[in-house]
Design an enzyme around this catalytic site. Structure first.
Site, PDB file in Angstrom:
ATOM      1  N   ARG A 235       0.847  -1.182   0.000  1.00 13.60           N
ATOM      2  CA  ARG A 235       0.000   0.000   0.000  1.00 13.60           C
ATOM      3  C   ARG A 235       0.889   1.240   0.000  1.00 13.60           C
ATOM      4  O   ARG A 235       1.927   1.271   0.669  1.00 13.60           O
ATOM      5  CB  ARG A 235      -0.885   0.052   1.247  1.00 13.60           C
ATOM      6  N   GLU A 264      -4.241   6.869  -4.918  1.00 11.49           N
ATOM      7  CA  GLU A 264      -4.582   6.254  -6.212  1.00 11.49           C
ATOM      8  C   GLU A 264      -5.953   6.721  -6.699  1.00 11.49           C
ATOM      9  O   GLU A 264      -6.854   6.889  -5.886  1.00 11.49           O
ATOM     10  CB  GLU A 264      -4.585   4.724  -6.059  1.00 11.49           C
ATOM     11  N   HIS A 282      -1.451  -0.548  -9.756  1.00 14.35           N
ATOM     12  CA  HIS A 282      -2.062  -1.411  -8.720  1.00 14.35           C
ATOM     13  C   HIS A 282      -2.685  -2.663  -9.354  1.00 14.35           C
ATOM     14  O   HIS A 282      -3.914  -2.836  -9.348  1.00 14.35           O
ATOM     15  CB  HIS A 282      -3.109  -0.626  -7.903  1.00 14.35           C
TER      16      HIS A 282
HETATM   17  C1  8YV Z   1      -6.866  -4.973  -5.491  1.00 15.20           C
HETATM   18  C2  8YV Z   1      -5.508  -5.398  -3.400  1.00 15.20           C
HETATM   19  O1  8YV Z   1      -6.715  -3.664  -5.181  1.00 15.20           O
HETATM   20  O2  8YV Z   1      -5.955  -7.487  -2.433  1.00 15.20           O
HETATM   21  C3  8YV Z   1      -5.744  -6.304  -2.250  1.00 15.20           C
HETATM   22  O3  8YV Z   1      -5.717  -5.811  -1.108  1.00 15.20           O
HETATM   23  O4  8YV Z   1      -5.008  -4.361  -3.239  1.00 15.20           O
HETATM   24  C4  8YV Z   1      -5.840  -5.854  -4.791  1.00 15.20           C
HETATM   25  O5  8YV Z   1      -5.972  -7.158  -4.965  1.00 15.20           O
HETATM   26  C5  8YV Z   1      -8.319  -5.105  -5.362  1.00 15.20           C
HETATM   27  O6  8YV Z   1      -8.764  -5.304  -4.072  1.00 15.20           O
HETATM   28  C6  8YV Z   1      -8.991  -5.881  -6.409  1.00 15.20           C
HETATM   29  O7  8YV Z   1     -10.354  -5.874  -6.311  1.00 15.20           O
END
Ligand code: 8YV
Length: 316
Positions: A235, A264, A282
């Site tokens: 992150r 983002e 991302h």
């Molecule tokens: C994607 C993520 O941003 O799993 C996570 O925490 O950051 C990523 O896999 C997202 O959640 C896909 O929907």
């Protein structure tokens, strides 16, 4: 009557989308033009019992407060930092995420970024495209990976999968996280700063929490040094982005390869303009297989909840 679910973002898996339609009355926020979302939401909010969101979008307290009947928030991702967990706990709203199924692809992207930085892939690609090769321009050699130290900040499932891959490239491993991992031969550094000092590559794979926010700061980046590379697949909040830009610009840090950012999808122009960065939007879990598996877990959690069965992957 099928339960009504607010879907914040679509899954790329057509099968997952079909299952959602089959089992729930879906309200698709992502289909609404941005300027009409608030009004549209006001119409459906009173009936929403489940929310399907993503790791990046999460759900904030103000939206939760507008959903009087919400019982479950299913996150299509592993990170729950964008979910107001205090608010969900206070209201007794269940939260689920998708651990396990995305580990390999996220670890693969970490190594993709590490390799791209090590071998300066963007510059090489440009060198061919812009005719520099044909014009006889010269390239300086990159540095190899064998024997270099890969420091992993956050040695959970994803961090350990990154470690396995780095080992296959002949790298040496170290890790740091506050709690020592039992049964690993990988040495644990005494602090994040000590890890950065010992590392050629520092890979961030820790969760974003109040305690980890901006822990990759100017001091840590300086310790990684002019020959060092920062890789972040976790992150943006873990890194002090202003300090990172300054360190990359001033030569205090060699390179950065980043899949995640502080705000983002906005990436500071100063970061985008730097030659010593590799940037991806991302996409750690964005493969056909993983997004299907994540979506399936979301569907299964939602179905279990509304059938009164135990959740598969609850967030405690
Ligand atoms: C994607 C993520 O941003 O799993 C996570 O925490 O950051 C990523 O896999 C997202 O959640 C896909 O929907």
């Amino acid at each position: 009557m099928k339960p009504e679910v607010l879907v914040m973002e679509a899954s790329p898996s057509a099968d997952v989308m079909a299952q959602l339609e089959q089992h729930f009355v879906c309200h698709h926020l992502w289909r609404q033009p941005r300027e009409q979302q608030a009004e549209w939401l006001a119409g459906v909010a009173p009936r929403v019992r489940g929310v399907l969101t993503t790791g990046a979008i999460g759900i904030q307290g103000d939206l939760l407060a507008r959903l009087p009947k919400v019982e479950i928030v299913a996150v299509n991702g592993i990170g729950t930092d964008a979910v107001d967990l205090e608010a969900t706990r206070a209201r007794g709203v269940a939260v689920t995420n998708t651990p396990g199924v995305l580990t390999d692809d996220v670890a693969d992207l970490a190594l993709t970024l590490l390799l791209a930085a090590a071998r300066r892939l963007p510059a090489l690609d440009a060198f061919v495209r812009d005719g520099s090769w044909e014009a006889g321009k010269r390239l300086t050699p990159a540095r190899g990976l064998r024997g270099k130290v890969c420091g992993i900040y956050g040695f959970g499932r994803i961090g350990q999968a990154i470690g396995q891959r780095a080992l296959a490239f002949g790298m040496e491993l170290r890790y740091f996280q506050p709690r020592a991992i039992d049964g690993t031969a990988v040495p644990r550094a005494g602090s994040l700063l000590a890890l950065a000092e010992a590392s050629d590559y520092l890979v961030v794979a820790a969760p974003a929490t109040a305690a980890t926010r901006h822990t990759v700061n100017a001091e840590v980046l300086a310790a990684l040094g002019p020959q060092g590379t920062l890789v972040n697949i976790a992150r943006g909040a873990l890194v002090d982005e202003d300090a990172l830009i300054a360190a990359l610009r001033d030569g205090m840090l060699g390179m950065a390869a980043l899949d995640v950012f502080a705000d983002e999808p906005r990436v500071p122009a100063a970061l985008r303009a730097l030659p010593n960065v590799v940037l991806t939007p991302h996409v750690g879990s964005l493969t056909v297989e993983t997004r299907h598996a994540m979506g399936q877990l979301v569907v299964d959690n939602l179905r279990a909840h509304f059938a009164g069965q135990p959740l598969l992957t609850p967030v405690k």
